[in-house]
Structures are given as C-alpha cells and as structure tokens.
Design an enzyme around this catalytic site. Structure first.
Site, PDB file in Angstrom:
ATOM      1  CG  HIS A 202      10.380  -4.568   9.114  1.00 16.54           C
ATOM      2  ND1 HIS A 202       9.867  -5.649   8.429  1.00 16.54           N
ATOM      3  CD2 HIS A 202       9.332  -3.919   9.646  1.00 16.54           C
ATOM      4  CE1 HIS A 202       8.548  -5.650   8.578  1.00 16.54           C
ATOM      5  NE2 HIS A 202       8.196  -4.610   9.299  1.00 16.54           N
TER       6      HIS A 202
ATOM      7  CD  GLU B 253      -1.213   3.182   2.536  1.00 14.18           C
ATOM      8  OE1 GLU B 253      -0.885   3.568   3.668  1.00 14.18           O
ATOM      9  OE2 GLU B 253      -1.444   1.995   2.263  1.00 14.18           O
TER      10      GLU B 253
ATOM     11  N   GLY C 194       0.795  -1.230   0.000  1.00 12.25           N
ATOM     12  CA  GLY C 194       0.000   0.000   0.000  1.00 12.25           C
ATOM     13  C   GLY C 194       0.818   1.266   0.000  1.00 12.25           C
TER      14      GLY C 194
HETATM   15  N1  GLN Z   1      -1.330  -0.315   3.887  1.00 12.13           N
HETATM   16  C1  GLN Z   1      -0.426  -0.010   4.956  1.00 12.13           C
HETATM   17  C2  GLN Z   1       0.920   0.363   4.381  1.00 12.13           C
HETATM   18  O1  GLN Z   1       1.268  -0.162   3.373  1.00 12.13           O
HETATM   19  C3  GLN Z   1      -0.252  -1.172   5.872  1.00 12.13           C
HETATM   20  C4  GLN Z   1       0.718  -0.870   6.967  1.00 12.13           C
HETATM   21  C5  GLN Z   1       0.763  -1.903   8.053  1.00 12.13           C
HETATM   22  O2  GLN Z   1       0.262  -2.963   7.890  1.00 12.13           O
HETATM   23  N2  GLN Z   1       1.352  -1.575   9.169  1.00 12.13           N
HETATM   24  O3  GLN Z   1       1.652   1.132   4.967  1.00 12.13           O
END
Ligand code: GLN
Ligand code: ZN
Length: 757
Positions: free
Chosen positions: A695, A485, A433
């Site tokens: 990460h 996003e 996302g």
């Molecule tokens: N859609 C969110 C992103 O991609 C999901 C984040 C998450 O699961 N912590 O940042």
C-alpha cells in the site's frame, strides 16, 4: 399532513461535482473558494429535491467536504498534535489525507457499509473545545433558502465508540469531557430558531452494546434534553436493531426514536415500550442502502403492522438510513435496459417513495400523479416478481440440490500429493495476482468496451501484457507465477460481467471515502455462468512458462459483498448460486491444465454481521459457499485463498474450516504478533503472511525482508510458509514492483541459505 423524513442525503453530487471540485483543489488547479461554491450549489440542489418531493424532515449537516466523523472531531477540537498550527481547510484536509510532515488519520469502514470514516484520535490529556461553525452555517444556509432543517449530529456515544485512544485505554473514559461540549453545542443550536429539531445518530447501538456503554445512554440523553425547551431530539440508529438502547432511551426525554425496520427486524420488539412512552417513532421503511424500487403496497402494510402498537399520529415515515449509501438518480442511466431500470430506485427516486408511502399510510387524497405513480409501482413490482430474466428454473434446481461440500481428500492427504506433483520448496515465492495496471492496458480495455478496437487487437494487447509479466517473473526468479490480471478492471466487476443475472449502471456512483466513489454492479437474477470466464487467459499464460501458473478467481462472499444484491432472495441463497457457478470454473481450469487456483475472499471478514447473534448463521453459509466453489478441485489441485487483513483471532477456526490448502494474508504492517494465533490453535494449512506492504510506494530492502521472514519463522515452520507481498500489485507502478520483488526473491535465497547451514 403527512410525516416524511429522510435520515440524510448523499453529497458527492449526481455528476460527482464535489469529487471533481475537491480533486481540482487538491491538485492546486483551483482555490478553496471554488470548492465552497460547488458545495453550496449541491447543498441547495439536494435540499430542493427533498422539498419538492414533499419531505418534511430534511437534514442539514449531513453534508461534508470529506467525512462526518472528521467534521465531528473538528467540532470537538479533537486535533492530533501533529496537525497543530494548521487552520481551516489546510487543517481539515491534512487530517484527512496527510501532508508532507504528518501522516493522515486512519480510515476505516462505517459499520457494514463500504463508506469509510476518519478515526478520531483522542487522549486523556488533551483539552477539547467546541467549534460549532459548520453546523450553524449550514443550518442558516438552508434557512436563507426557506428550508427549515433538522440538524444531524453524530452522537457522543457513537463518536467515542468509533474513536481510538492514542494513549491506549478506553475511549469511553472521555465521556465526561465530551458530553459538556455537546451540551454547549446544543445551547448554541437552541439560539438559532424558536423550535429546532436535532437528529442524533447513534448507530453504535446496533452492535453488541457492552453494559458500561449502555449505562451512558440515560445520563447522556437526560443531560442533552435538559439543555433547552425549544429543542426536540431524535436519536437514530440504522443497519440493525437497537433494542437494548431503545429500552433505555424511552426513559429519557428524547422526542423521537429512529429505527431501521428493514435491516433490524427485531426492532418490532421495541414498539410496545415506544408506544407506552408516547415517543415519536421515525420508522425506517424505505431501503436507504439498496437500489430496488420500493414495493409501496408491502411497505404500507409494514407500517400498518407498526401502527397496531404505536399510535398512527406518532409515526413518521423515513428512509432506513442515510441515502448516502445509494447512487443519486436514475436520470443519467441512459444505456440501461428499460425493463431492469424500471426495477430500480436511487436516492432521488426514493424521496418520492417515502412521500407516496406516507400519503397512503395516512389516507391522504392522492393526486392524479400519485395515482399513476402508485399504479406504475405496482406494475413494476409485479413484472419484476414474474420476469423470466430473474428466474432461471435450471439454476434454481441445480443450486437447491447441490450438496457436494467436501472436495476430494482431507488436507493431509492432499498436501502430500500436491507437494510431490507441484514440486515446490519451503518458503515458495509467489504474488497475489495482479501486476501494475498500466495506462496502455486501461486504455485497451476502455477502447474495447467502447468498440473503438476489435477483439483481436484487444486480446493482442492483453497477451502482450501477460508475456511481459510472465517474462519478468521468470527473470526475477519467482516460483509460482500469475498472469497479472490485465483484463480485469476490478475483481468483482470482471466476474459480474460474465455471469448471467448481473447488471451494471452507468452512473451508479456511491461515495466510498473522501472524493472516492465506487460503482458496484448489481445482482438482479439467478446467477449462472454461460461459459468459462478465465480459462483462455490462464491457459495462454500457462503456455508461456514451465513454472506453475496460478489461476485467479474471486470468491462468492466477496462477489456478494461488493455488489448490490437482489432483495427478493436471502443473501445466503444468492451466494450459493455464485459458488455453484464458480465451481464449474474451477473444474474447467483444472481440466485445462491449471494446477493451482486461488479464490480470493478479500471481503470475507467485512461481511461479518454487526451482531454476534447472527455470526453463526453467516459463518455457516460463507464457509459452505467457499467450499462449494472449490468442491470440484481434485486432490492434486492446490487451492489458495487470499484475504486483505490480518486480524484472525476471532475467526481462525472459521478460516481453517474453509479448508483452503494455502492462505495469503495482509500481515506486513502488523509484524508477526497477529500471526501467533495460527500457532496457538495448531493451524495446519500453509500460510503466506505477506512480507512487505504494497500500500506504500516504498521499495523494501533485502535486509528488512530477511528480517521479516526470520520473524515469521519464529511463529510458523518453514514447511508451512509461503513468501509473497501482502496484497495485489495493481495499484503500484512497475518501477516500484520490479525492485521490490527482486529484493523479495533475494531475501528468500538468503534465508534458505542460512536454513541449509
Ligand atoms: N487477486 C487480486 C489482486 O491481486 C486480489 C486483490 C484483493 O485481494 N483485494 O489484485
Ligand atoms: Zn488483498
């Protein structure tokens, strides 16, 4: 004489002073002396706040430069081999954060809070030795200010329960090694004063306690209580009931037992035995982990109920847990609506609540000021209870009558239609996302919030980002696209800001880990969605590509878990309101031409109750509400969900029952071992296990992802597999994301070629 008690106080500072001091030190701008100076100021300030509020039992050693579990590991000399040779702050912060030669110790959530502790690493072969310096210094520091504190310690049983064994095996096998060090510590503490009180926290007792752990309680506390006559020990638990442990503790010489009566109602069942044993009861009745103003009248009644069983003179009025989990003070909330602000209470305000409750309960004469405080407390509670801002009859009616749980079509029917309509292949590539949050995007959002730029300029900036983001995804050959996003600072706050019933603070920071704080929004009223929340962004993004644009929502359970939630309604009902609001968003997205919608439930697992007895109820409403949020989806609309973890063994049937068409999960670091459960139970729906770890800044090679995909194919058939990174990309840089995704797409091509042969 009133009896007032605070389990612990937050330490990061009301202006996050400790955060700033630590970060300046870490970046090399200042030396450690500067951090120490800030810490001393904060400790004194926090003790004074409690003293001025008339709190009798104030903690020392609740302070920490990073984390109290880490402090306890240091206290016991439990230093992993890779940090040997380091000393003092260099050692401490290397354990917490790693250094160039050694990776940091693992960090994980403290029970069901959003605070994270450092997981101690133990081994049967290691020798441990006591280092009591921090504890003794902090006690003396307070004493020099004229404040006699109780000393807070994490108990040996909890310490072991939360640690891990590097040589595998059960941490409790080290009990015989660790307990003597606690004894030695108590010998040192006993020398500090004529009489001295120690609060030993054993929150592990609120989980399902295994018999072998229960059997340690009596020897542990018999031994510790025998160390010295001048020590009084209180054993404290919080977040749930600890009935099994209390039954044992009453037969040890502990002076008092601290229980949470707000989140552990079952603790009432322990009152008889506590009374019988003549123990002091530290009654946790003022909420230490939420932000609502206490209802003083109700709390006094709660205490009266306790006093029917336990002698009044044996009761001490306390916070339900450490105030670490609430923000500091309302003093800096300058922008908040006055009516709503009057419903809230942060840590500093809670001190006065404990004090006032205790005065009422013990029938002390109230000062004029107390009388006023009591009056305004009553008024605030009445106003909140009847406020039209909280109660929305239309929402309540709709949610109460909302009964559509199942979406159109069963999974088999749906997936056939979807595969045809959406035309995607085996091993379809997508992302979770978010894409990198650039300084420009952050600035545009901040400027818009401040009113420094107009809506048009803001939207232009966001659309530019979306254009670039879509163009890159097309270029590198990803198959299911996302908009990236850019408009979201946070996956919960963004939705909170658009929902009625949500409030935001200016300075409501709560420590999450180390120097990191979060500022959760709060749900104060019935939730509704005045207008579509994501439709404009999604349709814009979809207009930029022929490929499928995946809609992106945060699920009800995650929204709930990462907010402070109103306390005048069951969590399950709040969650259902959010779910109903979300199902309208799903319907609108679909009507606007979005064919695939992801509903993230990042916090689904962390919402699980601490006690297995409460799991069925949680699963009932958590699954219900996920299903409600997507209940409006047509059978041809594909519903995805995403979860940020990989251990599904215990909950796989529940995940399946959520009935999402596709789930993406965080398995990149755990290989395919944990995935086997999907095969074992014959999980039908499609899965995107995450082929690389987002990460880390490392760029994964094509070869390693080919290998990873091949491993996945050993467990799940290609028809069932999606290929994606293991979480959102917002914390990464474009320089990392671009080559990583290019490599991921190449890897899929290679694997597809071999599969075709
Ligand atoms: N859609 C969110 C992103 O991609 C999901 C984040 C998450 O699961 N912590 O940042
Ligand atoms: Zn995730």
């Amino acid at each position: 004489m009133s009896h007032t008690y605070i389990v612990g106080f937050p330490r990061i500072g009301e202006q996050r002073e400790l955060k700033k001091a630590l970060e300046n030190y870490w970046s090399g701008e200042t030396d450690f002396k500067a951090v120490k100076a800030v810490a001393s100021t904060l400790k004194e300030r926090h003790w004074r706040y409690q003293q001025e509020a008339g709190i009798e039992f104030i903690a020392s050693n609740d302070f920490s430069y990073y984390d109290n579990m880490l402090d306890t590991a240091i206290m016991l000399g439990a230093i992993p081999a890779r940090f040997q040779g380091l000393e003092d702050e260099a050692l401490y912060f290397s354990m917490a954060r790693g250094n160039k030669d050694a990776v940091a110790m693992e960090m994980t959530k403290w029970f069901n809070t959003n605070y994270h502790y450092i997981v101690p690493e133990l081994s049967l072969n290691d020798t441990y030795s006591l280092n009591a310096a921090k504890i003794i210094n902090e006690y003396n520091e307070a004493k020099a200010l004229g404040i006699k504190t109780k000393i807070n310690l994490i108990g040996p049983i909890t310490f072991l329960g939360l640690s891990k064994r590097v040589d595998r095996g059960d941490t409790y096998e080290l009990f015989g090694k660790i307990l003597p060090l606690y004894e030695a510590l108590l010998v040192e503490i006993a020398k500090l004063d004529d009489t001295i009180m120690i609060e030993i926290d054993e929150p592990i007792f609120v989980k399902d306690v295994a018999p072998n752990v229960l059997s340690l309680i009596k020897p542990c506390y018999d031994t510790l209580c025998a160390v010295s006559d001048n020590i009084r020990i209180v054993v404290t638990t919080y977040f749930e009931h600890s009935c099994e442990a209390t039954r044992v503790l009453v037969h040890t010489p502990v002076w008092g037992i601290g229980l949470d009566f707000l989140y552990g109602e079952k603790n009432f069942e322990s009152l008889q035995s506590i009374a019988h044993a003549g123990k002091k009861l530290i009654a946790g009745v003022v909420d230490g982990r939420n932000i609502w103003k206490n209802d003083i009248t109700k709390t006094t009644q709660l205490l009266e109920k306790i006093a029917k069983t336990v002698d009044k003179e044996n009761i001490i009025v306390s916070s339900s847990c450490s105030l670490l989990h609430t923000p500091f003070t309302l003093k800096y909330e300058e922008k908040m609506d006055a009516e709503i602000k009057n419903w809230l209470s942060y840590a500093v305000e809670k001190l006065d609540e404990v004090s006032l409750v205790s005065k009422l309960f013990f029938h002390e004469t109230l000062s004029e000021e107390d009388k006023k405080a009591l009056q305004s407390n009553k008024e605030a509670n009445t106003r909140r209870a009847t406020s039209t801002r909280i109660h929305n009859q239309a929402v309540q009616n709709r949610v109460a009558n909302f009964s559509r749980l199942e979406r159109e079509g069963d999974y088999e029917t749906r997936i056939k239609i979807q595969k045809e309509r959406l035309g995607y292949r085996d091993l379809t590539t997508t992302t979770i996302g978010s894409f990198p949050q650039t300084p420009e995007v952050r600035k545009a959002r901040a400027d818009f919030k401040k009113g420094a730029i107009c809506l048009e300029a803001y939207e232009k900036e966001m659309k530019n980002y979306i254009d670039d983001c879509v163009a890159f995804q097309e270029e590198c050959g990803l198959e299911v696209l996302v908009h990236g996003e850019p408009e979201r600072n946070d996956m919960v706050e963004y939705f909170g800001e658009q929902l009625e019933g949500y409030g935001f603070s200016q300075n409501g920071w709560v420590q999450s880990y180390g120097s990191r704080c979060v500022k959760p929004p709060f749900i104060y009223g019935d939730i509704s969605r005045p207008k579509p929340m994501t439709v404009a962004w999604m349709t814009y993004a979809q207009s930029k590509t022929q490929k499928i644009m995946k809609g992106m929502l945060t699920g009800p359970v995650t929204i709930l878990n990462w907010s402070f939630v109103r306390d005048d309604m069951p969590r399950a009902d709040v969650s259902k309101q959010i779910a109903v609001a979300l199902c309208d968003e799903v319907a609108d997205l679909q009507k606007a031409g979005i064919k695939m919608i992801q509903v993230d439930e990042a916090a689904f697992k962390e919402g699980y109750p601490l006690r297995s007895e409460n799991i069925p109820e949680y699963e009932r409403w958590a699954v219900r509400d996920f299903k409600i949020s997507v209940s409006t989806a047509w059978k041809e609309t594909q519903i995805h969900t995403h979860m940020c973890y990989s251990e599904f063994n215990d909950i796989i049937r529940t995940i399946e029952a959520m009935d999402a068409d596709v789930i993406s999960i965080e398995t990149a670091r755990s290989g395919n071992e944990l995935l086997k459960i999907f095969k074992e139970v014959g999980y039908k729906q499609e899965v995107g296990p995450g082929v690389y770890d987002i990460h880390s800044p490392r760029i994964p090679t094509v070869e390693e992802m080919v290998e990873q995909i091949n491993l996945l194919l050993e467990v799940l058939p290609k028809e069932q597999l999606w290929i994606n990174p293991d979480c959102g990309l917002k914390t990464r840089k474009w320089e990392e994301v671009k080559p990583s995704l290019i490599n991921m797409v190449k890897a899929v091509k290679e694997v597809r070629a071999t599969l075709a042969d």
